[in-house]
Design a protein around this motif. Sequence first.
Motif, PDB file in Angstrom:
ATOM      1  N   TYR A 119       0.835  -1.206   0.000  1.00 27.87           N
ATOM      2  CA  TYR A 119       0.000   0.000   0.000  1.00 27.87           C
ATOM      3  C   TYR A 119       0.873   1.260   0.000  1.00 27.87           C
ATOM      4  O   TYR A 119       0.706   2.143  -0.850  1.00 27.87           O
ATOM      5  CB  TYR A 119      -0.924   0.001   1.222  1.00 27.87           C
ATOM      6  N   ASN A 120       1.804   1.348   0.948  1.00 31.50           N
ATOM      7  CA  ASN A 120       2.636   2.551   1.072  1.00 31.50           C
ATOM      8  C   ASN A 120       3.511   2.782  -0.151  1.00 31.50           C
ATOM      9  O   ASN A 120       3.584   3.896  -0.658  1.00 31.50           O
ATOM     10  CB  ASN A 120       3.514   2.461   2.322  1.00 31.50           C
ATOM     11  N   ALA A 121       4.188   1.743  -0.611  1.00 35.27           N
ATOM     12  CA  ALA A 121       5.123   1.908  -1.727  1.00 35.27           C
ATOM     13  C   ALA A 121       4.399   2.301  -3.009  1.00 35.27           C
ATOM     14  O   ALA A 121       4.854   3.199  -3.727  1.00 35.27           O
ATOM     15  CB  ALA A 121       5.931   0.622  -1.927  1.00 35.27           C
ATOM     16  N   VAL A 122       3.281   1.647  -3.280  1.00 27.37           N
ATOM     17  CA  VAL A 122       2.554   1.976  -4.511  1.00 27.37           C
ATOM     18  C   VAL A 122       1.998   3.395  -4.443  1.00 27.37           C
ATOM     19  O   VAL A 122       2.128   4.165  -5.397  1.00 27.37           O
ATOM     20  CB  VAL A 122       1.437   0.939  -4.794  1.00 27.37           C
ATOM     21  N   LEU A 123       1.392   3.764  -3.309  1.00 28.63           N
ATOM     22  CA  LEU A 123       0.835   5.117  -3.212  1.00 28.63           C
ATOM     23  C   LEU A 123       1.937   6.183  -3.204  1.00 28.63           C
ATOM     24  O   LEU A 123       1.744   7.275  -3.713  1.00 28.63           O
ATOM     25  CB  LEU A 123      -0.038   5.247  -1.960  1.00 28.63           C
ATOM     26  N   PHE A 124       3.108   5.850  -2.699  1.00 27.21           N
ATOM     27  CA  PHE A 124       4.217   6.808  -2.664  1.00 27.21           C
ATOM     28  C   PHE A 124       4.872   6.976  -4.030  1.00 27.21           C
ATOM     29  O   PHE A 124       5.184   8.094  -4.438  1.00 27.21           O
ATOM     30  CB  PHE A 124       5.266   6.351  -1.647  1.00 27.21           C
ATOM     31  N   PHE A 125       5.063   5.870  -4.766  1.00 25.09           N
ATOM     32  CA  PHE A 125       5.839   5.924  -6.008  1.00 25.09           C
ATOM     33  C   PHE A 125       4.999   6.020  -7.283  1.00 25.09           C
ATOM     34  O   PHE A 125       5.493   6.493  -8.294  1.00 25.09           O
ATOM     35  CB  PHE A 125       6.759   4.702  -6.112  1.00 25.09           C
ATOM     36  N   SER A 126       3.760   5.546  -7.272  1.00 22.41           N
ATOM     37  CA  SER A 126       2.970   5.482  -8.503  1.00 22.41           C
ATOM     38  C   SER A 126       2.173   6.772  -8.741  1.00 22.41           C
ATOM     39  O   SER A 126       1.229   7.087  -8.013  1.00 22.41           O
ATOM     40  CB  SER A 126       2.001   4.293  -8.443  1.00 22.41           C
ATOM     41  N   ARG A 127       2.534   7.468  -9.777  1.00 20.28           N
ATOM     42  CA  ARG A 127       1.810   8.694 -10.140  1.00 20.28           C
ATOM     43  C   ARG A 127       0.372   8.368 -10.579  1.00 20.28           C
ATOM     44  O   ARG A 127      -0.546   9.134 -10.317  1.00 20.28           O
ATOM     45  CB  ARG A 127       2.542   9.439 -11.263  1.00 20.28           C
ATOM     46  N   ALA A 128       0.188   7.224 -11.226  1.00 14.78           N
ATOM     47  CA  ALA A 128      -1.157   6.831 -11.670  1.00 14.78           C
ATOM     48  C   ALA A 128      -2.079   6.623 -10.473  1.00 14.78           C
ATOM     49  O   ALA A 128      -3.234   7.076 -10.479  1.00 14.78           O
ATOM     50  CB  ALA A 128      -1.089   5.560 -12.510  1.00 14.78           C
ATOM     51  N   VAL A 129      -1.588   5.967  -9.440  1.00 12.90           N
ATOM     52  CA  VAL A 129      -2.403   5.728  -8.248  1.00 12.90           C
ATOM     53  C   VAL A 129      -2.630   7.038  -7.494  1.00 12.90           C
ATOM     54  O   VAL A 129      -3.733   7.292  -6.995  1.00 12.90           O
ATOM     55  CB  VAL A 129      -1.767   4.651  -7.340  1.00 12.90           C
ATOM     56  N   GLN A 130      -1.622   7.880  -7.431  1.00 12.38           N
ATOM     57  CA  GLN A 130      -1.796   9.188  -6.790  1.00 12.38           C
ATOM     58  C   GLN A 130      -2.868  10.000  -7.505  1.00 12.38           C
ATOM     59  O   GLN A 130      -3.696  10.658  -6.869  1.00 12.38           O
ATOM     60  CB  GLN A 130      -0.472   9.954  -6.777  1.00 12.38           C
TER      61      GLN A 130
END
Length: 156
Positions: free
Chosen positions: A62-73
Amino acid sequence: MSSWKSRPLGIAYQTLGWISFISWSFSFYPQVILNYRRKSVVGPNFDFLVLNVTKHTSYLIYNAVLFFSRAVQRQYREKYGFGEEGLVAANDVAFSMHAVLLTLFTLYQVIIYERGNQRVSKTCLSISAVVWISAIICVILACRRHTWLWLISVFK
C-alpha cells in the motif's frame, strides 16, 4: 508527497513521522537480539510472526505503490480531492520496508535456531493462505479494470 501550505506544519509532519519510524523500528530489535544471544526462538509465538509478515507486507505494498505510482496518486486525488496533503510519507515506506525485513529475519531465526516443539498452527497457515489467495484474485480483477487505487486499498 504533496507540499504543505504551512511550512511549520510540514516540518512537524516530517519530524514526527521520522520519530515514529525510529520508535516503531526500534521495537523489532530486542527479540532479534535475544534470539541471537540464546540461539533459540523458544517463547515467541510463531503464528504472530507469520501474521505479522503478512500484515507488514500488505502495508508495504500500500505505502510503496501510493508513494511511487503517479497513476495511483492521480486516482486517489480524483476520488478524494486535489487538496489532499501527504498521501504517504517516505517514513511510512521506510517503516513498512524495515518491518517486513526484520519480521522475515525473525522468521529466518525460527528456521535456524532451536525452537522446541513450537510450530505455526494450521489455523494461522489457513488464514494466511486465504488472505494471499484473496490478494491474488484482487490483483487479477484490478489488472482487468485498471482500478489500481481500489487494489492498493485492499492491502491497506
